[in-house]
Design a protein around this motif. Structure first.
Motif, PDB file in Angstrom:
ATOM      1  N   GLN A   1       0.826  -1.197   0.000  1.00  0.00           N
ATOM      2  CA  GLN A   1       0.000   0.000   0.000  1.00  0.00           C
ATOM      3  C   GLN A   1       0.863   1.249   0.000  1.00  0.00           C
ATOM      4  N   GLN A   3       0.510   5.533   0.556  1.00  0.00           N
ATOM      5  CA  GLN A   3      -0.316   6.670   0.944  1.00  0.00           C
ATOM      6  C   GLN A   3       0.255   7.927   0.289  1.00  0.00           C
ATOM      7  N   GLY A  26       4.662   4.604   2.894  1.00  0.00           N
ATOM      8  CA  GLY A  26       4.226   3.220   2.847  1.00  0.00           C
ATOM      9  C   GLY A  26       5.203   2.414   2.027  1.00  0.00           C
ATOM     10  N   TYR A 113      -3.493   4.352  -6.767  1.00  0.00           N
ATOM     11  CA  TYR A 113      -3.581   5.058  -5.491  1.00  0.00           C
ATOM     12  C   TYR A 113      -3.905   6.532  -5.732  1.00  0.00           C
ATOM     13  N   GLN A 116      -5.773  12.599  -1.043  1.00  0.00           N
ATOM     14  CA  GLN A 116      -7.062  13.099  -0.570  1.00  0.00           C
ATOM     15  C   GLN A 116      -7.470  14.399  -1.251  1.00  0.00           C
TER      16      GLN A 116
END
Length: 124
Positions: A1, A3, A26, A113, A116
């Motif tokens: 993963q 981020q 990550g 990915y 935000q």
């Protein structure tokens, strides 16, 4: 993963500049292609700029010559320098990454990915 965290958004007058940054954390031992997308109110998310692991770049026609994407593989960051900003550049800007480090990420379908988002507002 992985981020992704964006920073650097804000309010600027037309003709001004902003620099967005995206920090990856990550599983950054793997290399990724990176990109910036944006989404204005009431519109679909659209491609802005992309850069591969080997720093091949590609831009949307609407930002070509005004925006510059760059990356620092040692720091796991990707930046978007935005100059000569226009009111139509107002949007939430999203950082994106793809596990295929050689791909030019020009569509959302290539993204693995997302960050935000960070708001960019250009006043006239």
């Amino acid at each position: 993963q992985v981020q992704l965290v964006e920073s650097g958004g804000g309010l600027v007058q037309a003709g001004g500049s902003l620099r967005l940054s995206c920090a990856a954390s990550g599983r950054t031992d793997s290399s990724y292609a990176m990109a910036w997308f944006r989404q204005a109110p009431g519109k679909e998310r659209e491609f802005v700029a992309t850069i591969t692991r080997s720093e091949v770049t590609y831009y949307a026609d609407s930002v070509k010559g005004r925006f510059t994407i760059s990356r620092d593989n040692a720091k796991n960051t990707v930046d978007l320098q935005m100059n000569s900003l226009k009111p139509e550049d107002t949007a939430v800007y999203y950082c994106a990454a793809a596990r295929n480090s050689l791909v030019l990420i020009t569509t959302s379908s290539k993204v693995n990915y997302w960050g935000q988002g960070t708001q960019v507002t250009v006043s006239s």
